[in-house]
Design a protein around this motif. Structure first.
Motif, PDB file in Angstrom:
ATOM      1  N   THR A 133       0.840  -1.196   0.000  1.00 37.79           N
ATOM      2  CA  THR A 133       0.000   0.000   0.000  1.00 37.79           C
ATOM      3  C   THR A 133       0.878   1.251   0.000  1.00 37.79           C
ATOM      4  N   GLY A 134       0.637   2.124  -0.956  1.00 39.73           N
ATOM      5  CA  GLY A 134       1.410   3.356  -1.057  1.00 39.73           C
ATOM      6  C   GLY A 134       2.574   3.260  -2.026  1.00 39.73           C
ATOM      7  N   ALA A 135       2.882   2.044  -2.507  1.00 37.64           N
ATOM      8  CA  ALA A 135       3.976   1.876  -3.474  1.00 37.64           C
ATOM      9  C   ALA A 135       3.433   2.120  -4.874  1.00 37.64           C
ATOM     10  N   SER A 136       3.376   3.376  -5.268  1.00 38.77           N
ATOM     11  CA  SER A 136       2.746   3.741  -6.542  1.00 38.77           C
ATOM     12  C   SER A 136       3.685   3.638  -7.733  1.00 38.77           C
ATOM     13  N   LYS A 137       4.970   3.577  -7.485  1.00 36.63           N
ATOM     14  CA  LYS A 137       5.926   3.484  -8.591  1.00 36.63           C
ATOM     15  C   LYS A 137       7.159   2.717  -8.158  1.00 36.63           C
ATOM     16  N   LEU A 138       7.963   2.345  -9.132  1.00 33.67           N
ATOM     17  CA  LEU A 138       9.185   1.589  -8.851  1.00 33.67           C
ATOM     18  C   LEU A 138      10.153   2.437  -8.017  1.00 33.67           C
ATOM     19  N   HIS A 139      10.774   1.785  -7.045  1.00 31.57           N
ATOM     20  CA  HIS A 139      11.742   2.478  -6.182  1.00 31.57           C
ATOM     21  C   HIS A 139      13.053   1.705  -6.180  1.00 31.57           C
ATOM     22  N   LYS A 140      14.124   2.356  -6.574  1.00 37.41           N
ATOM     23  CA  LYS A 140      15.435   1.724  -6.557  1.00 37.41           C
ATOM     24  C   LYS A 140      16.013   1.763  -5.144  1.00 37.41           C
ATOM     25  N   GLY A 141      16.511   0.611  -4.692  1.00 40.00           N
ATOM     26  CA  GLY A 141      17.071   0.518  -3.354  1.00 40.00           C
ATOM     27  C   GLY A 141      18.527   0.959  -3.295  1.00 40.00           C
ATOM     28  N   ARG A 142      19.074   0.906  -2.099  1.00 43.84           N
ATOM     29  CA  ARG A 142      20.451   1.377  -1.894  1.00 43.84           C
ATOM     30  C   ARG A 142      21.469   0.492  -2.627  1.00 43.84           C
ATOM     31  N   PHE A 143      21.210  -0.815  -2.690  1.00 40.31           N
ATOM     32  CA  PHE A 143      22.141  -1.679  -3.413  1.00 40.31           C
ATOM     33  C   PHE A 143      22.201  -1.300  -4.893  1.00 40.31           C
ATOM     34  N   GLU A 144      21.062  -1.044  -5.449  1.00 37.36           N
ATOM     35  CA  GLU A 144      21.009  -0.688  -6.859  1.00 37.36           C
ATOM     36  C   GLU A 144      21.690   0.645  -7.116  1.00 37.36           C
ATOM     37  N   ARG A 145      21.465   1.592  -6.228  1.00 29.27           N
ATOM     38  CA  ARG A 145      22.069   2.920  -6.388  1.00 29.27           C
ATOM     39  C   ARG A 145      23.575   2.907  -6.127  1.00 29.27           C
ATOM     40  N   ALA A 146      24.045   1.924  -5.346  1.00 21.96           N
ATOM     41  CA  ALA A 146      25.472   1.850  -5.020  1.00 21.96           C
ATOM     42  C   ALA A 146      26.252   0.996  -6.014  1.00 21.96           C
ATOM     43  N   ASP A 147      25.620   0.534  -7.088  1.00 22.08           N
ATOM     44  CA  ASP A 147      26.284  -0.338  -8.057  1.00 22.08           C
ATOM     45  C   ASP A 147      27.591   0.288  -8.554  1.00 22.08           C
ATOM     46  N   GLY A 148      28.675  -0.454  -8.413  1.00 20.69           N
ATOM     47  CA  GLY A 148      29.987   0.039  -8.799  1.00 20.69           C
ATOM     48  C   GLY A 148      30.709   0.770  -7.692  1.00 20.69           C
ATOM     49  N   GLY A 149      29.986   1.066  -6.609  1.00 21.87           N
ATOM     50  CA  GLY A 149      30.571   1.828  -5.514  1.00 21.87           C
ATOM     51  C   GLY A 149      30.556   1.068  -4.200  1.00 21.87           C
ATOM     52  N   THR A 150      30.264   1.797  -3.122  1.00 19.75           N
ATOM     53  CA  THR A 150      30.320   1.244  -1.767  1.00 19.75           C
ATOM     54  C   THR A 150      29.011   1.519  -1.042  1.00 19.75           C
ATOM     55  N   LEU A 151      28.554   0.535  -0.272  1.00 14.23           N
ATOM     56  CA  LEU A 151      27.374   0.709   0.568  1.00 14.23           C
ATOM     57  C   LEU A 151      27.787   0.587   2.023  1.00 14.23           C
ATOM     58  N   PHE A 152      27.487   1.627   2.805  1.00  9.91           N
ATOM     59  CA  PHE A 152      27.815   1.634   4.233  1.00  9.91           C
ATOM     60  C   PHE A 152      26.538   1.393   5.024  1.00  9.91           C
ATOM     61  N   LEU A 153      26.501   0.298   5.765  1.00 11.52           N
ATOM     62  CA  LEU A 153      25.347  -0.058   6.590  1.00 11.52           C
ATOM     63  C   LEU A 153      25.716   0.130   8.056  1.00 11.52           C
ATOM     64  N   ASP A 154      25.188   1.178   8.660  1.00 11.21           N
ATOM     65  CA  ASP A 154      25.476   1.452  10.068  1.00 11.21           C
ATOM     66  C   ASP A 154      24.442   0.750  10.941  1.00 11.21           C
ATOM     67  N   GLU A 155      24.850   0.400  12.167  1.00 11.88           N
ATOM     68  CA  GLU A 155      24.002  -0.288  13.148  1.00 11.88           C
ATOM     69  C   GLU A 155      23.377  -1.537  12.543  1.00 11.88           C
ATOM     70  N   VAL A 156      24.214  -2.339  11.904  1.00 12.37           N
ATOM     71  CA  VAL A 156      23.750  -3.538  11.212  1.00 12.37           C
ATOM     72  C   VAL A 156      23.176  -4.563  12.188  1.00 12.37           C
ATOM     73  N   GLY A 157      23.545  -4.473  13.447  1.00 12.84           N
ATOM     74  CA  GLY A 157      23.045  -5.419  14.442  1.00 12.84           C
ATOM     75  C   GLY A 157      21.578  -5.293  14.751  1.00 12.84           C
ATOM     76  N   THR A 158      20.914  -4.229  14.261  1.00 12.58           N
ATOM     77  CA  THR A 158      19.487  -4.039  14.531  1.00 12.58           C
ATOM     78  C   THR A 158      18.595  -4.688  13.482  1.00 12.58           C
ATOM     79  N   MET A 159      19.170  -5.300  12.461  1.00 12.39           N
ATOM     80  CA  MET A 159      18.388  -5.934  11.393  1.00 12.39           C
ATOM     81  C   MET A 159      17.602  -7.138  11.916  1.00 12.39           C
TER      82      MET A 159
END
Length: 353
Positions: free
Chosen positions: A88-114
């Motif tokens: 509900t509320g997802a009216s269009k495609l949304h690119k996630g952080r992995f997709e946006r970080a392609d070729g670069g680096t993704l920093f995940l802070d406070e990963v222990g809360t997942m």
């Protein structure tokens, strides 16, 4: 303007900090996950930035995500993206952080809360570089260097069943453990002067007058539970309050809530004890101060009394001036003012050192 593709400036010359920088330099060209562990305010994000901008990925995106900032459903959407109509509320495609970080680096802070479900999806990406958007059926891939960070003991969480052992193994290809500021004693004044100069420049002050020996002692004696972030706030506040005074900063107000007028927390009324309350007549009579014979010099008597109080408090506090101020219900600044008023400051400082 600073170049966005250059590594962030780091300040420190202590052995503990230089060892970390050397370790980070050795890992910059490896496309493997790195786990950064440290107390709050130690600079975990700074290490992630350094890993990125000193690597071959420096010209690509560095994407950051605080895993504790969102609930788990929104976190999954932010990490992996979602298709239109996924919820509900997802009216269009949304690119996630992995997709946006392609070729670069993704920093995940406070990963222990997942959550365990999100950990499972992250594990699949770490192992195979694959993921799916929420509501999607297509398998997507991305070339991302993963840097995770935490301020908790992940091995302990894993032993308690709150974090996947297999994910921990993958994330911990190499582990950078940041030393707390209290273990970087040589860096405290160095960092303080850096933040003070920056704040003076921001305020348009013509100069920074430095720190007095008393202020330097405060900086070195404080345990800094908030580490570098706390130090930065404390120094900037001190410079802002001191302004363009020609004398060095004499007092560092570490606790901004310190005040003789601080509100006290209201406590719940205690349940009456079964033991009968002693009669009022059993109370010891209040001791009244002995009055001097009149006539007398009122001002002189008050000054003598204040000197005796100052002397008593300093001796009981073993000449720790901050403790003496607490015993008298004064702020450190008020105590220093009284000591200077009666020319007792130098003697007190000598005893304290």
């Amino acid at each position: 303007m600073a170049n966005p593709h250059t590594p962030p400036k780091v300040i420190g010359e202590s052995n503990a900090f230089l060892e970390v920088l050397e370790q980070v330099s050795q890992m910059t060209q490896l496309n493997r996950p790195v786990l950064v562990i440290g107390e709050r305010g130690t600079g975990k994000e700074l290490i992630a930035e350094r890993l990125h901008y000193l690597s071959d990925r420096w010209s690509k995106s560095l994407i950051k995500m605080n895993c504790a900032a969102l609930n788990q459903e929104l976190l999954e959407s932010e990490l992996f993206g979602h298709e239109a109509g996924a919820f509900t509320g997802a009216s269009k495609l949304h690119k996630g952080r992995f997709e946006r970080a392609d070729g670069g680096t993704l920093f995940l802070d406070e990963v222990g809360t997942m959550s365990m479900r999100t950990q499972e999806k992250l594990l699949r990406f770490v192992e195979y570089g694959e993921y799916e958007r929420l509501g999607g059926s297509s398998t997507l891939t991305a070339d991302v260097r993963l840097v995770a960070a935490t301020n908790v003991d992940l091995p302990e969480l894993a032993d308690e069943g709150m974090f996947r052992h297999d994910l921990l193994d993958r994330l911990a290809f190499d582990v950078v453990t940041l030393p707390p500021l209290r273990a970087r004693h040589e860096d405290i004044l160095l960092l303080a002067e850096h933040y003070a100069l920056s704040m003076a420049k921001e305020l348009g002050l013509p100069f920074f007058s430095g720190f007095s020996p008393e202020a330097v002692a405060q900086l070195h004696n404080h345990p800094w539970p908030g580490n570098v972030r706390e130090l930065k706030n404390v120094i900037e506040r001190s410079v802002a309050r001191w302004g363009a005074e020609p004398e060095p900063i004499e007092e560092i107000q570490i606790d901004p809530f310190s005040s003789p007028y601080r509100l006290q927390r209201k406590t719940q009324p205690k349940i009456a004890h079964l033991t009968p309350t002693p009669p009022a007549t059993a109370k010891a009579p209040a001791v009244k101060p002995e009055l001097q014979n009149l006539p007398l010099d009122f001002k002189e008597e008050v000054e003598n009394f204040e000197k005796r109080l100052l002397d008593q408090a300093l001796k009981e506090a073993r000449f720790n001036q901050r403790k003496a101020a607490e015993l008298l219900g004064l702020s450190y600044h008020q105590l220093r003012g009284s000591l200077k008023k009666y020319s007792l400051a130098k003697e007190a400082d000598a005893q304290e050192n």
